[in-house]
Design a protein around this motif. Structure first.
Motif, mmCIF file in Angstrom:
data_model
loop_
_atom_site.group_PDB
_atom_site.id
_atom_site.type_symbol
_atom_site.label_atom_id
_atom_site.label_comp_id
_atom_site.label_asym_id
_atom_site.label_seq_id
_atom_site.Cartn_x
_atom_site.Cartn_y
_atom_site.Cartn_z
ATOM 1 N N TYR A 106 44.326 -19.268 -53.529
ATOM 2 C CA TYR A 106 45.218 -18.114 -53.439
ATOM 3 C C TYR A 106 44.708 -17.098 -52.417
ATOM 4 O O TYR A 106 43.524 -16.752 -52.410
ATOM 5 C CB TYR A 106 45.338 -17.416 -54.797
ATOM 6 N N THR A 107 45.617 -16.615 -51.580
ATOM 7 C CA THR A 107 45.282 -15.516 -50.681
ATOM 8 C C THR A 107 45.409 -14.195 -51.432
ATOM 9 O O THR A 107 45.975 -14.131 -52.529
ATOM 10 C CB THR A 107 46.224 -15.490 -49.465
ATOM 11 N N VAL A 108 44.905 -13.135 -50.821
ATOM 12 C CA VAL A 108 45.025 -11.814 -51.427
ATOM 13 C C VAL A 108 46.497 -11.425 -51.570
ATOM 14 O O VAL A 108 46.909 -10.851 -52.587
ATOM 15 C CB VAL A 108 44.268 -10.768 -50.587
ATOM 16 N N GLU A 109 47.303 -11.746 -50.574
ATOM 17 C CA GLU A 109 48.728 -11.422 -50.640
ATOM 18 C C GLU A 109 49.390 -12.143 -51.805
ATOM 19 O O GLU A 109 50.246 -11.581 -52.496
ATOM 20 C CB GLU A 109 49.414 -11.803 -49.322
ATOM 21 N N GLU A 110 49.013 -13.394 -52.039
ATOM 22 C CA GLU A 110 49.588 -14.140 -53.157
ATOM 23 C C GLU A 110 49.141 -13.558 -54.491
ATOM 24 O O GLU A 110 49.926 -13.473 -55.444
ATOM 25 C CB GLU A 110 49.191 -15.616 -53.055
ATOM 26 N N LEU A 111 47.900 -13.132 -54.573
ATOM 27 C CA LEU A 111 47.395 -12.548 -55.812
ATOM 28 C C LEU A 111 48.053 -11.204 -56.101
ATOM 29 O O LEU A 111 48.248 -10.837 -57.263
ATOM 30 C CB LEU A 111 45.876 -12.390 -55.739
ATOM 31 N N ARG A 112 48.401 -10.471 -55.062
ATOM 32 C CA ARG A 112 49.081 -9.184 -55.243
ATOM 33 C C ARG A 112 50.448 -9.358 -55.889
ATOM 34 O O ARG A 112 50.971 -8.437 -56.526
ATOM 35 C CB ARG A 112 49.237 -8.462 -53.907
ATOM 36 N N GLU A 113 51.047 -10.523 -55.734
ATOM 37 C CA GLU A 113 52.363 -10.781 -56.304
ATOM 38 C C GLU A 113 52.284 -11.172 -57.778
ATOM 39 O O GLU A 113 53.309 -11.238 -58.460
ATOM 40 C CB GLU A 113 53.061 -11.903 -55.523
ATOM 41 N N LYS A 114 51.082 -11.445 -58.272
ATOM 42 C CA LYS A 114 50.908 -11.872 -59.657
ATOM 43 C C LYS A 114 50.825 -10.667 -60.589
ATOM 44 O O LYS A 114 50.415 -9.575 -60.193
ATOM 45 C CB LYS A 114 49.638 -12.721 -59.801
ATOM 46 N N THR A 115 51.185 -10.870 -61.837
ATOM 47 C CA THR A 115 51.092 -9.803 -62.827
ATOM 48 C C THR A 115 49.667 -9.699 -63.363
ATOM 49 O O THR A 115 48.866 -10.635 -63.250
ATOM 50 C CB THR A 115 52.037 -10.072 -64.002
ATOM 51 N N ASP A 116 49.357 -8.556 -63.974
ATOM 52 C CA ASP A 116 48.050 -8.394 -64.605
ATOM 53 C C ASP A 116 47.845 -9.443 -65.696
ATOM 54 O O ASP A 116 46.736 -9.940 -65.900
ATOM 55 C CB ASP A 116 47.919 -6.993 -65.197
ATOM 56 N N HIS A 117 48.921 -9.759 -66.412
ATOM 57 C CA HIS A 117 48.829 -10.765 -67.478
ATOM 58 C C HIS A 117 48.419 -12.118 -66.904
ATOM 59 O O HIS A 117 47.525 -12.788 -67.433
ATOM 60 C CB HIS A 117 50.174 -10.877 -68.194
ATOM 61 N N TRP A 118 49.050 -12.515 -65.820
ATOM 62 C CA TRP A 118 48.717 -13.804 -65.197
ATOM 63 C C TRP A 118 47.280 -13.806 -64.696
ATOM 64 O O TRP A 118 46.538 -14.772 -64.904
ATOM 65 C CB TRP A 118 49.679 -14.087 -64.044
ATOM 66 N N LEU A 119 46.882 -12.728 -64.041
ATOM 67 C CA LEU A 119 45.519 -12.649 -63.514
ATOM 68 C C LEU A 119 44.489 -12.747 -64.635
ATOM 69 O O LEU A 119 43.469 -13.424 -64.499
ATOM 70 C CB LEU A 119 45.337 -11.342 -62.739
ATOM 71 N N GLY A 120 44.765 -12.066 -65.756
ATOM 72 C CA GLY A 120 43.829 -12.106 -66.868
ATOM 73 C C GLY A 120 43.678 -13.484 -67.467
ATOM 74 O O GLY A 120 42.624 -13.816 -68.031
ATOM 75 N N LYS A 121 44.714 -14.311 -67.349
ATOM 76 C CA LYS A 121 44.682 -15.654 -67.925
ATOM 77 C C LYS A 121 43.931 -16.661 -67.052
ATOM 78 O O LYS A 121 43.713 -17.800 -67.479
ATOM 79 C CB LYS A 121 46.113 -16.162 -68.144
ATOM 80 N N GLN A 122 43.538 -16.275 -65.859
ATOM 81 C CA GLN A 122 42.881 -17.229 -64.963
ATOM 82 C C GLN A 122 41.402 -17.410 -65.272
ATOM 83 O O GLN A 122 40.754 -18.300 -64.739
ATOM 84 C CB GLN A 122 43.059 -16.796 -63.504
#
Length: 239
Positions: A106-122
């Motif tokens: 994932y690029t930074v731009e792609e991660l910026r499009e993700k929700t906090d919930h999704w990020l926390g689940k990684q």
């Protein structure tokens, strides 16, 4: 190697969808047994069960989700956490890991499009990360701990001590908080804000101006004896 100052600082655009709230009928029940089952769907698969039995209890640990105080030991219940507390613990106890493969995908731009919930689940981050803007590839790059410590050392040596701020997480326990303040004072500064400087700067200023005290002045017993309780901006059903 780039400076820490080169890390991107942009607001997650996903949050913009909350800028225009609307009122509608509830689609689901947010309290009672459904809320318990929903919390356990997050907690149990992430090995949080044993931790939840000791949270906010004597010889246990404080919930990382908020600063609710521990009740008297005589008044303890089996469950001393809310739904959001269970989810917060689950993100700490998870066996999922965000390792080098994740950051290569994932690029930074792609991660910026993700929700906090999704990020926390990684999962939990396994390596120090650096954002190399000069490379142009848009990825965070995992580096070794030696390289990370060397980068931080170079940055600290290049500035006046009072230009550095040692900000600690509200999830940090006493031991790492004690160590980081030793480092800051050895460097020659007492710039040691805690999370309340970021999370509650506005409430502290507002309370100081209106009540003369910048923090809460109530006790848990006050909730049982008050004639009027006004909750603003909260979701009592799940928190």
């Amino acid at each position: 190697m780039t400076s820490l100052q080169d890390a991107p600082r942009q607001v997650n655009p996903v949050a913009n969808r909350f800028d225009h709230p609307r009122v509608s009928e509830n689609e689901k029940v947010a309290t009672g047994i459904p809320a318990v089952l929903h919390a356990m769907q997050h907690a149990l698969p992430n090995n949080a069960g044993p931790s939840l039995l000791t949270i906010n209890k004597h010889k246990g640990f404080d919930c990382p989700g908020c600063a609710w105080p521990e009740p008297d030991q005589a008044d303890l219940n089996i469950v001393e956490f809310c739904e959001n507390g269970a989810k917060a613990v689950a993100e700490e106890t998870t066996s999922a890991k965000a390792g080098p493969d994740f950051w290569a995908k994932y690029t930074v731009e792609e991660l910026r499009e993700k929700t906090d919930h999704w990020l926390g689940k990684q999962g939990r981050i396994t390596h120090p990360l650096v954002y190399d803007r000069a490379s142009g590839d848009g990825h965070y790059r995992p580096i070794s701990w030696d390289a990370a410590i060397a980068m931080i050392t170079d940055e600290l040596k290049s500035i006046d001590p009072d230009e550095a701020v040692f900000y600690t997480s509200g999830k940090a326990t006493n031991e790492p908080a004690y160590i980081i303040q030793l480092l800051a004072r050895r460097l020659g500064t007492n710039n040691l804000p805690d999370c309340s400087n970021m999370c509650h700067e506005s409430t502290g200023s507002g309370l100081s101006a209106t009540l003369g005290l910048g923090k809460g002045s109530v006790t848990i017993d006050d909730f049982h004896t008050t004639d009027l309780l006004i909750s603003v901006g909260q979701n009592p059903g799940t928190n």
